[in-house]
Design a protein around this motif. Structure first.
Motif, PDB file in Angstrom:
ATOM      1  N   ALA A   1       0.822  -1.221   0.000  1.00  0.00           N
ATOM      2  CA  ALA A   1       0.000   0.000   0.000  1.00  0.00           C
ATOM      3  C   ALA A   1       0.851   1.265   0.000  1.00  0.00           C
ATOM      4  N   ARG A   2       2.124   1.133   0.347  1.00  0.00           N
ATOM      5  CA  ARG A   2       2.991   2.321   0.404  1.00  0.00           C
ATOM      6  C   ARG A   2       4.449   1.854   0.384  1.00  0.00           C
ATOM      7  N   GLY A   3       5.346   2.813   0.451  1.00  0.00           N
ATOM      8  CA  GLY A   3       6.762   2.532   0.693  1.00  0.00           C
ATOM      9  C   GLY A   3       7.408   1.630  -0.344  1.00  0.00           C
ATOM     10  N   ILE A   4       8.297   0.774   0.149  1.00  0.00           N
ATOM     11  CA  ILE A   4       9.049  -0.114  -0.737  1.00  0.00           C
ATOM     12  C   ILE A   4       8.090  -1.040  -1.502  1.00  0.00           C
ATOM     13  N   GLY A   5       7.072  -1.544  -0.824  1.00  0.00           N
ATOM     14  CA  GLY A   5       6.133  -2.474  -1.459  1.00  0.00           C
ATOM     15  C   GLY A   5       5.442  -1.855  -2.664  1.00  0.00           C
TER      16      GLY A   5
ATOM     17  N   ASP B   1      -2.195  -5.935   1.574  1.00  0.00           N
ATOM     18  CA  ASP B   1      -1.810  -5.130   2.741  1.00  0.00           C
ATOM     19  C   ASP B   1      -2.933  -5.267   3.760  1.00  0.00           C
TER      20      ASP B   1
ATOM     21  N   GLN C   1      -5.229  -0.249   5.246  1.00  0.00           N
ATOM     22  CA  GLN C   1      -4.462   0.410   4.173  1.00  0.00           C
ATOM     23  C   GLN C   1      -5.182   0.312   2.823  1.00  0.00           C
TER      24      GLN C   1
ATOM     25  N   ASP D   1      -3.893  -9.679   6.583  1.00  0.00           N
ATOM     26  CA  ASP D   1      -2.831  -9.524   7.582  1.00  0.00           C
ATOM     27  C   ASP D   1      -1.916 -10.741   7.459  1.00  0.00           C
TER      28      ASP D   1
ATOM     29  N   SER E   1       0.153 -11.994   9.281  1.00  0.00           N
ATOM     30  CA  SER E   1       0.350 -12.800  10.493  1.00  0.00           C
ATOM     31  C   SER E   1      -0.801 -13.778  10.728  1.00  0.00           C
TER      32      SER E   1
ATOM     33  N   ASN F   1       7.343  -8.561   1.383  1.00  0.00           N
ATOM     34  CA  ASN F   1       7.812  -7.219   1.746  1.00  0.00           C
ATOM     35  C   ASN F   1       7.207  -6.701   3.045  1.00  0.00           C
TER      36      ASN F   1
ATOM     37  N   GLY G   1       6.306  -5.729   6.610  1.00  0.00           N
ATOM     38  CA  GLY G   1       7.127  -5.829   7.818  1.00  0.00           C
ATOM     39  C   GLY G   1       6.842  -4.672   8.748  1.00  0.00           C
TER      40      GLY G   1
ATOM     41  N   VAL H   1       4.586 -10.979  12.318  1.00  0.00           N
ATOM     42  CA  VAL H   1       4.517 -10.323  11.003  1.00  0.00           C
ATOM     43  C   VAL H   1       5.774 -10.628  10.193  1.00  0.00           C
TER      44      VAL H   1
ATOM     45  N   ILE I   1      12.207  -9.634   1.594  1.00  0.00           N
ATOM     46  CA  ILE I   1      12.834  -8.370   1.969  1.00  0.00           C
ATOM     47  C   ILE I   1      13.265  -8.478   3.432  1.00  0.00           C
TER      48      ILE I   1
ATOM     49  N   GLY J   1      19.336  -1.097   3.085  1.00  0.00           N
ATOM     50  CA  GLY J   1      19.924  -0.260   4.135  1.00  0.00           C
ATOM     51  C   GLY J   1      18.861   0.689   4.640  1.00  0.00           C
ATOM     52  N   ILE J   2      19.178   1.982   4.714  1.00  0.00           N
ATOM     53  CA  ILE J   2      18.180   2.947   5.193  1.00  0.00           C
ATOM     54  C   ILE J   2      17.453   3.522   3.977  1.00  0.00           C
TER      55      ILE J   2
END
Ligand SMILES: NC(=O)c1ccc[n+]([C@@H]2O[C@H](COP(=O)([O-])OP(=O)(O)OC[C@H]3O[C@@H](n4cnc5c(N)ncnc54)[C@H](O)[C@@H]3O)[C@@H](O)[C@H]2O)c1
Length: 248
Positions: free
Chosen positions: A11-15, A33, A37, A61, A63, A88, A90, A111, A138, A184-185
């Protein structure tokens, strides 16, 4: 024939970047997701479709093992099979180990570790039947070297690297590769929360060989490599994608 990739936590970010990158590379993409989300998932779906590919959406979810198995089965039915799984999703809630609550330990394990395992277990029968498959987990450079306030998170990511190595050995005879990426970051919501301040960002930019921190799009190329044919003889590996802040 068009291949189908699944990206969890998209739904966002790296994914989201991975879902869009896979679509732009020609994959149909199923994104999952949390139900909370749903709006972000809808935006990711629109980006996949704008790239001219089919999108499938499941709120689940990771988990919740039964929910994962059911969602992956629906995706297989709708798409005609899952060729690539990118684990992905996490979480990271920093805490010193001596202060860490049992609930937070369990949540990170559920998770970040059980979620990865459940998704793999759900897609492996179909991949084995087709004698082909790609799984990309990931992980994190935190899984190679823990840092203060991330001991529990680092333990989950070390577990992901180990699961990757073992699954690669257990599934390789059926044409399935399993690899991990250790970002990394990366300046997502998680990455920014983790760093906490502009000063910390500047510090890590200075430490990095490439003198910058990562964007979600920096993870796309390595995932496409592990998902594609060029990496057919690469399995059980964990690749640091960190701009040169960690070298082991
Ligand atoms: N950002 C970084 O610096 C960094 C570094 C190394 C590794 N990583 C890893 O990359 C992955 C993506 O991180 P990000 O930075 O994009 O984080 P993010 O918090 O921006 O996005 C994570 C996504 O996962 C989803 N998610 C969380 N729990 C879930 C669950 N139980 N079921 C389904 N989805 C769930 C969230 O809703 C969110 O959309 C994570 O596995 C993270 O550990 C991130």
């Amino acid at each position: 024939m068009t291949k189908t990739a699944v990206v969890t936590g998209a739904a966002r970010g790296i994914g989201r970047a991975l879902a869009v990158g896979l679509a732009e590379a020609g994959y149909d993409v199923a994104v999952t997701d949390l139900a909370a989300q749903a709006d972000g998932l809808a935006e990711t779906r629109a980006l996949i479709e704008a790239a001219g590919r089919r999108a499938f959406v499941e709120t689940v979810d990771v988990s919740d093992r039964a929910a994962v198995v059911a969602a992956m089965a629906r995706i297989e039915d709708a798409a005609g099979g899952i060729d690539v799984l990118v684990n992905n999703a996490g979480i990271l809630k920093p805490a010193r180990l001596e202060d860490l609550s049992e609930a937070d330990w369990d949540a990170h394990m559920d998770v970040n570790v059980k979620g990865v395992l459940s998704c793999c277990q759900a897609v492996l029968p179909g991949m084995r039947a087709r004698k082909a498959g790609r799984i990309v987990n990931i992980a994190s450079i935190a899984g190679r070297q823990g840092v203060p306030t991330q001991g529990h998170y680092a333990a989950t990511k070390a577990a992901v690297i180990t699961l990757t190595r073992v699954l690669a050995q257990e599934a390789g005879m059926d044409g399935i590769t399993v690899n991990a990426i250790c970002p990394g970051i990366i300046l997502t919501e998680m990455g920014k929360n983790n760093l906490g301040s502009d000063e910390a960002i500047r510090h890590w930019e200075e430490v990095a060989a490439l003198k910058r921190l990562g964007a979600p799009e920096d993870i796309v190329g390595p995932v496409l490599f592990f998902a594609g044919e060029q990496s057919a003889f690469v399995t059980g590996q964990a690749l640091n994608v960190c701009g040169g802040i960690y070298f082991h």
